[in-house]
Design a protein around this motif. Structure first.
Motif, PDB file in Angstrom:
ATOM      1  N   UNK A   1      50.488  40.582  24.632  1.00 34.16           N
ATOM      2  CA  UNK A   1      49.278  41.275  25.067  1.00 34.16           C
ATOM      3  C   UNK A   1      48.513  40.507  26.122  1.00 34.16           C
ATOM      4  N   UNK A   2      49.160  39.518  26.755  1.00 31.13           N
ATOM      5  CA  UNK A   2      48.508  38.683  27.759  1.00 31.13           C
ATOM      6  C   UNK A   2      48.911  39.112  29.167  1.00 31.13           C
ATOM      7  N   UNK A   3      48.040  38.857  30.127  1.00 34.45           N
ATOM      8  CA  UNK A   3      48.347  39.174  31.518  1.00 34.45           C
ATOM      9  C   UNK A   3      49.454  38.242  32.024  1.00 34.45           C
ATOM     10  N   UNK A   4      50.365  38.802  32.815  1.00 34.53           N
ATOM     11  CA  UNK A   4      51.452  38.006  33.369  1.00 34.53           C
ATOM     12  C   UNK A   4      50.906  36.904  34.279  1.00 34.53           C
ATOM     13  N   UNK A   5      49.795  37.161  34.964  1.00 31.83           N
ATOM     14  CA  UNK A   5      49.194  36.156  35.839  1.00 31.83           C
ATOM     15  C   UNK A   5      48.762  34.924  35.037  1.00 31.83           C
ATOM     16  N   UNK A   6      48.268  35.128  33.829  1.00 34.25           N
ATOM     17  CA  UNK A   6      47.867  33.996  32.991  1.00 34.25           C
ATOM     18  C   UNK A   6      49.083  33.160  32.591  1.00 34.25           C
ATOM     19  N   UNK A   7      50.192  33.817  32.330  1.00 37.67           N
ATOM     20  CA  UNK A   7      51.422  33.083  32.014  1.00 37.67           C
ATOM     21  C   UNK A   7      51.881  32.268  33.216  1.00 37.67           C
ATOM     22  N   UNK A   8      51.733  32.827  34.423  1.00 45.14           N
ATOM     23  CA  UNK A   8      52.117  32.097  35.637  1.00 45.14           C
ATOM     24  C   UNK A   8      51.264  30.849  35.802  1.00 45.14           C
ATOM     25  N   UNK A   9      49.974  30.945  35.499  1.00 45.48           N
ATOM     26  CA  UNK A   9      49.105  29.771  35.600  1.00 45.48           C
ATOM     27  C   UNK A   9      49.555  28.671  34.643  1.00 45.48           C
TER      28      UNK A   9
END
Length: 276
Positions: free
Chosen positions: A232-240
């Motif tokens: 349920x997390x944004x993919x952009x947050x995973x990239x960070x």
């Protein structure tokens, strides 16, 4: 008489040897237990009181690899993606087929927007895992990218089942990062909380980098690590978060970055029972 004396001496010798063996100390079973992982202390923010420091994230440079110039750029926008002038909805079988042909044997650069959640990317990532030659994820705030080995949930479980030391993974939750290994998790400030808590509502990449360095020092032969974001997390947050695997530009702590994504839902079959 002599025979009896010899037998007595032999019996005494056997008894003496037996006593010596019993007196030899035996290593306790606890000695076979791996030493506990070190406790992780948050990186200092450099300003404010110690009380305020609990809520302030220390600055962290963004590191990664140079953005691959020749990769196909796939822009994400929810459940649709854009490749050049074409748009695809990977959840539709006909779009999946078209997209599979476009990326077959190609390097692909994923460009996440701020609002695309990981749960919306399962069909896209499944297509890329099957057809693309390379998959890269662009950092949303800096011109760096990360080469990924994609694994769905089943592939991740198979990786965990392999007999190898470490099996390091970053469990990315809304409240922080849990750094987990084959011998347990890296303890953070709260034994019941994540290894690297969110501070002031922000990801603590500096402390994540410190924690991963500790794990690399403990599991020196481990060359891969898996990032397991909350679906349920944004993919952009995973990239960070992937910046924390690097200690300098082009210098990752681990050579292989595994990225775990949700297994796509099976398509509905016309006429199948609904289960009601």
């Amino acid at each position: 008489m002599r025979m009896r004396t010899k037998r007595s001496l032999l019996a005494a010798a056997v008894l003496f040897v037996g006593c010596k063996k019993e007196d030899t100390p035996v290593e306790p079973l606890s000695s076979l237990t791996p030493p506990p992982l070190p406790k992780l202390v948050a990186a200092a923010s450099g300003h404010g009181s110690p009380e305020d420091a609990r809520f302030q994230v220390a600055p962290a440079e963004v590191y990664g690899e140079p953005v691959p110039a020749k990769a196909l750029r796939v822009g994400l926008a929810g459940e649709s993606v854009r490749l050049g002038e074409e748009r695809f909805a990977p959840s539709r079988p006909e779009d999946q087929a078209r997209l599979r042909e476009r990326v077959k044997g190609q390097a692909v650069l994923l460009v996440p927007d701020a609002d695309t959640f990981l749960a919306q990317t399962s069909e896209l990532l499944a297509v890329l895992r099957e057809s693309a030659s390379e998959v890269w994820l662009l950092h949303p705030d800096a011109p760096v990218a990360y080469a990924l080995v994609l694994r769905d949930e089943q592939g991740f479980q198979a990786w965990l089942a392999e007999v190898a030391p470490g099996k390091l993974r970053i469990i990315q939750r809304q409240d922080g990062f849990e750094l987990t290994t084959s011998v347990g998790k890296l303890p953070g400030p709260d034994a019941n909380g994540p290894s690297v808590p969110v501070r002031g509502g922000k990801q603590d990449i500096a402390t994540l980098r410190t924690g991963l360095g500790k794990l690399k020092g403990r599991f020196t032969t481990s060359e891969d690590i898996c990032l397991v974001p909350s679906f349920g997390m944004e993919l952009a947050q995973a990239a960070r978060a992937l910046s924390g695997v690097y200690v300098a530009p082009g210098e990752p702590l681990f050579e292989t970055l595994c990225f775990v994504y949700p297994t796509p839902r099976a398509p509905a079959v016309a006429g199948a029972p609904t289960g009601r």
